[in-house]
Enzyme design. Sequence first.
Site: not given
Length: 718
Positions: A204, A285-287
């Site tokens: 991720d 929320l990294r995406a």
Amino acid sequence: MPAPPTARTARASRTFPFSAVVGSEDLALALVLTTVSPEVGGVLVRGEKGTAKTTTVRALAAVLPPVAVVEGCRFSCDPTDPDPSCPDGPHDPVVSTSRPAKLVELPVGATEDRVIGSLDLRQALGAGDVVYSPGLLAAAHRGLLYVDEVNLLHDHLVDLLLDAAATGRSTVEREGVSIAHASRLVLVGTMNPEEGELRPQLLDRFGLTVEVAAPRDPVLRAEVVRRRMAYDADPDTFVASWADAETEVRERLARAQALVGHVELGDAELLLIAQVCAAFEVDGLRADLVTARAAVAHAAWHGRDRVTKADIRAAARLSLPHRRRRNPFDAPGLDEDLLDQLLGDDDPPPPEEPPPGNAPDDSEGTGDATDPGDAQAGDPPATPPGPGPQDGPSSTGDGNGQPQDREPEPSTSPAEPSTPDEQAPAPQAVALSVAAPGQAYRTRLFTARGVGTGTAGRRSRAVTTTGRTVGSTLPDGEHRPLHLSATVRAAAPHQGVRGRTPGGRLQLVGTDLRHAVTEGRESNLVLLAVDASGSMAARKRMAAVKTAVLSLLLDAYQRRDKVGLVTFRGNEAVLALPPTSSVEVAARRLTDLPSGGRTPLAEGLLRAAETLRLERLRDPRRRPLLVVVTDGRATSGPDAVARSRQAAELLRATGVSALVIDCETGRMTLGLAADLAVRLGADHVKLGEVAAGSLVDAVRTERAALDPALRKTQGRAA
């Protein structure tokens, strides 16, 4: 006689041109986006061997614009904005110079002090000064850091790299050194999924991921071979023929880097990115953040000052697939039909300059990518198959899951014969079935006996390069951290002889050096020997067995083990999966494993012994853990029981750590698996006790049953 070429010229002539790479449009685009905006967080390139992953990454460095740096600064500070905390600062006055962008390659065997830097031992021991020696993260600042086979790198090193790529800084706190410096770099990692996966937490952290596969179009494959042979025959001429295209890509990159800070990401587009990420159910929320940054970089690459739906589509295709994995056995992928439904029709495209030469581009959602270099050469445009699980090595069949293997043949009874030592061979007409495993669960920790010296991992105790310090040793050729206090203690008795004056510096010589001995955990080879005979299929036990083995594979993945799979049924044992770090392949072989026929237990144990012997020659430091999953019955061939006992004693003589998972169920049990465990010198565990909480639950159940009796006894005593 002409003068010999300089090192830089010689290296350039050996670098395949970035514009000449064929059939890797997604890879080229991902590299360009993270180069335009390093905040995207780097690129992970997954693909089968021989797909030009390394060639493309090295070619990118040759088209990066030159970098302006402060002269004499080891950390490549930007003259227009020097790092105020630079260890070589303050830079006053600032003297600017220019150099080519660097490509720093990190080998798999690199150590932590080589990555982040450490105390300069020459200065510390010679002059008594605490001087920081920069590592690879400092060398790669404002350039490329390339890690080939990143999935084989130690996890703590991958954490360090990803932290630096995400934050733009590297912090060093070790050996009396406390330093932080800028480390704004483009991190690129390549890997072959057959050799093992990255754990989801690390996966991720990579901003973008690309699946690459060899093109299936014969015309495109022929063009790849043609260009490579032309390059090998005369590198200088080939590179010169692509010089104009390389210059155009370099100039376009420079324009995009200058424009990216001025691209507008409107509220509507930001909301659309959030809707897309929420619809694909990605964690965290990294995406959203990576998709937004990549969309801005994509707009800048195309010369636009505002993000469009086409930019969001291109960014989502690269930022979301690897974040949709729910467990280690899921293949990355993205439903592009759903993506099109969420985004709707593209905005009307504004006029923009065409991509130069063979410059990387994306399909803008149409599913077509044309190679301009090929079109200019007169070749028909060809589109390589889109990357996806169907194109990767994981889709290659192994013969275990083909329909013909699953079709049951007529038989009057699938059960095993009642006489264990029956002389007749196993009948050919035997019913085979394929049971589906259930949901994997967390297993107990099973370890190898003793203390090993293998590769750092998370299973068995071992003396490793990382962990808690348990002692010191003289230098022995192994790379270990310095044991500072032990070094000082070794030097202390000799200070008078060496002429140290009161208040003077400590006098050290090379023989005073002591290295730290650290104890941690190692990874092991977990070899699973699974009984797939008819007795295991009886009472529908095979589904439970597969679930337990799948859970053990998940545990091996999390502990960074290598795994192998031996199956035995009928009259033979098969090495279904040679030892590998790819638990995905093991899971597929296990899922498609048919069961039925007699039980060749001796053959299974002997096959496991031979596999362990060969693996010990390849990797003598990696200790094995043999896991035999069986009910202990031996029914195939003459003297089946006697031969299985001999095979078990042979394995025990090798000293291998073993575990027998007893699959026998029912009220009337024969205890054959327990007897096998004794002969193997192995631990014995019931199938129902493999789960991590099973023993605790059993104790609680037993205690709950005893509590009423205890209370009654205590009442009578009162």
